[in-house]
Design an enzyme around this catalytic site. Structure first.
Site, mmCIF file in Angstrom:
data_model
loop_
_atom_site.group_PDB
_atom_site.id
_atom_site.type_symbol
_atom_site.label_atom_id
_atom_site.label_comp_id
_atom_site.label_asym_id
_atom_site.label_seq_id
_atom_site.Cartn_x
_atom_site.Cartn_y
_atom_site.Cartn_z
ATOM 1 N N CYS A 1 0.581 -1.183 -0.064
ATOM 2 C CA CYS A 1 0.109 -0.052 -0.047
ATOM 3 C C CYS A 1 0.728 1.246 0.102
ATOM 4 O O CYS A 1 0.841 1.901 -1.074
ATOM 5 C CB CYS A 1 -1.021 -0.021 1.328
ATOM 6 S SG CYS A 1 -2.032 -1.307 1.107
ATOM 7 N N HIS B 1 -2.425 7.141 4.389
ATOM 8 C CA HIS B 1 -1.436 5.998 4.751
ATOM 9 C C HIS B 1 -0.147 6.595 4.354
ATOM 10 O O HIS B 1 0.582 5.835 3.805
ATOM 11 C CB HIS B 1 -2.069 4.773 3.963
ATOM 12 C CG HIS B 1 -1.285 3.742 4.458
ATOM 13 N ND1 HIS B 1 -0.953 2.434 3.898
ATOM 14 C CD2 HIS B 1 -0.776 3.636 6.061
ATOM 15 C CE1 HIS B 1 -0.727 1.635 4.704
ATOM 16 N NE2 HIS B 1 -0.428 2.161 5.869
#
Ligand code: CA
Length: 440
Positions: free
Chosen positions: A72, A130
């Protein structure tokens, strides 16, 4: 009144000068942990994805589309900086450390939204961030005029209070999501383009779907009720939700007559985690976290109706190409003194480029050197730990089944040399992997 409308009323962004011809809008849509074979246009038969299929049909499907990392956060960092993320130490997922100024997308990197702002764009981020939990890394401080989403890496889809430390935020204000999270992200993306429809905009729509936890409402589960496997069924329902959210956005573009003047990218941030959600990367080998094709080769669409003819593009493209492509479309200026690692794809996708992308090398490294890969032409070297390097010919072996290293010593050595030279340009990871064993 929707919070975005209020924001537009009280800011300058709503009165930016529109010029003729109007600059194209740019939208980057990122899926999270989507399987390679789990969309209609990728050949999937059991998950209906009509909106993404329509986007693919009116755009260019890049059959060799890659991301710069098999998981990710590093992919998202490389995307927004336009550079291999190992050049600036963003090689592992950041832990949730809201008091640690050192863990996040390094502040010396100039990000795509900043460049787009300089080119006269209104910029928005919707979804999963993130890229650092400390306030210095907040999207509003990294070039995004407005933001709706969650700052961490993993989230519940219904029970938004479960993560009390990381509530959904509109800019810096905690807000109620109000509905199934993926639906809310579609709603906010559509609201962003509605509010800013009169000025050029850049939107980064970063889903956390269909990443775990596997949670979906009945309205999506009903669409995939024939899938017997429970995990796959829930995952598939989450894909349906993401497809609906994309549909909300594209329908809004059509309603505002912006479709032809909007460049849209769509891809997954990494390959599907086959063993976790039972998603499918067929016919690729491997999964999220690995440097086989299943970890880094992803569904990849570039849509710009009116400028790009619909079709298929087979030369390798990468998420690192998004930055220079977006900047070129915007008539912006790349940051000075910074070497971007991608190229402007538009001339290539239009068939007007004087050069080919077929032979440029694409590189990968994870864990500060635990694994490596390089693809050049159809040949790909994969190095996992201390095992001997393997060599595959993707033109005949997309599933990486036949190791040619033993019979192609010269080719292997040439790729090793390029890989080692690239590796020397990188730095050590700035922080450890989430589950890294404690170093002595
Ligand atoms: Ca992911």
């Amino acid at each position: 009144m929707h919070w975005r409308i209020l924001l537009a009323l009280f800011s300058f962004v709503g009165v930016a000068t529109a010029v003729e011809p109007r600059k194209p809008n740019v939208i980057v849509v990122v899926a999270d942990d989507l399987g390679y074979a789990d969309l209609g246009f990728q050949g999937c038969k059991d998950i209906p994805t009509p909106h993404l299929d329509a986007l693919a049909k009116c755009g260019v499907v890049c059959s060799s589309g890659y991301v710069s990392h098999p998981f990710c956060s590093p992919t998202r960092a490389g995307l927004l900086a336009g550079r291999y993320q190992q050049r600036f130490g963003h090689e592992n997922n950041p832990k949730w450390l809201p008091n640690d100024k050192e863990v996040g997308l390094p502040l010396d990197q100039v990000l795509l939204p900043e460049v787009m702002k300089n080119a006269g764009y209104v910029t928005g981020a919707v979804g999963k961030w993130h890229l650092g939990a400390h306030p210095v890394y907040h999207p509003n401080r990294r070039g995004f005029d407005d933001y709706f989403g969650l700052l961490g890496g993993g989230h519940q889809y219904f029970d938004h209070n479960q993560f009390k430390t990381d509530p959904a935020k509109a800019n810096e204000t905690p807000v109620e999501v109000g509905e199934y999270l993926t639906d809310a992200l579609g709603r906010e993306a559509a609201a962003f383009v509605t509010v800013h429809s009169k000025v050029p905009f850049f939107l980064y729509l970063a889903f956390n779907a269909p990443h775990t936890p596997l949670q979906a409402p009945d309205k999506y589960l009903d669409r995939v009720k024939d899938i017997k496997d429970e995990k796959l069924r829930k995952y598939a329902a989450m894909v349906c939700g993401m497809d609906d959210a994309v549909g909300k956005l594209t329908a809004k573009l059509a309603e505002l007559k912006l479709t032809e003047n909007t460049l849209v990218f769509f891809f997954s941030d990494n390959g599907g985690p086959v063993g976790v959600t039972n998603c499918r990367n067929t016919p690729l080998r491997g999964a999220k976290g690995q440097l086989y094709e299943g970890g880094v080769r992803v569904p990849f669409v570039v849509s710009w109706p009116g400028t790009l003819n619909p079709g298929k593009f087979d030369e390798p493209v990468t998420s690192l190409d998004v930055f220079p492509t977006a900047v070129a479309a915007a008539g912006g200026e790349a940051p000075k003194g910074v070497t971007l690692d991608g190229v402007n794809l538009i001339p290539h996708l239009k068939g007007e480029a004087k050069t080919t992308l077929a032979d440029r090398p694409l590189f990968w490294r994870t864990g500060g050197g635990e694994s490596f890969a390089v693809r050049k032409g159809a040949l790909k070297l994969v190095r996992v730990g201390k095992t001997p390097d393997a060599l595959y010919d993707l033109s005949v072996d997309i599933g990486e089944k036949t190791d040619l290293a033993g019979t192609n010593a010269g080719t292997l050595a040439a790729l090793q040399k390029e890989l080692d030279a690239w590796n020397k340009t990188l730095v050590e990871p700035k922080w450890e992997a989430l589950n890294a064993p404690r170093k002595k």
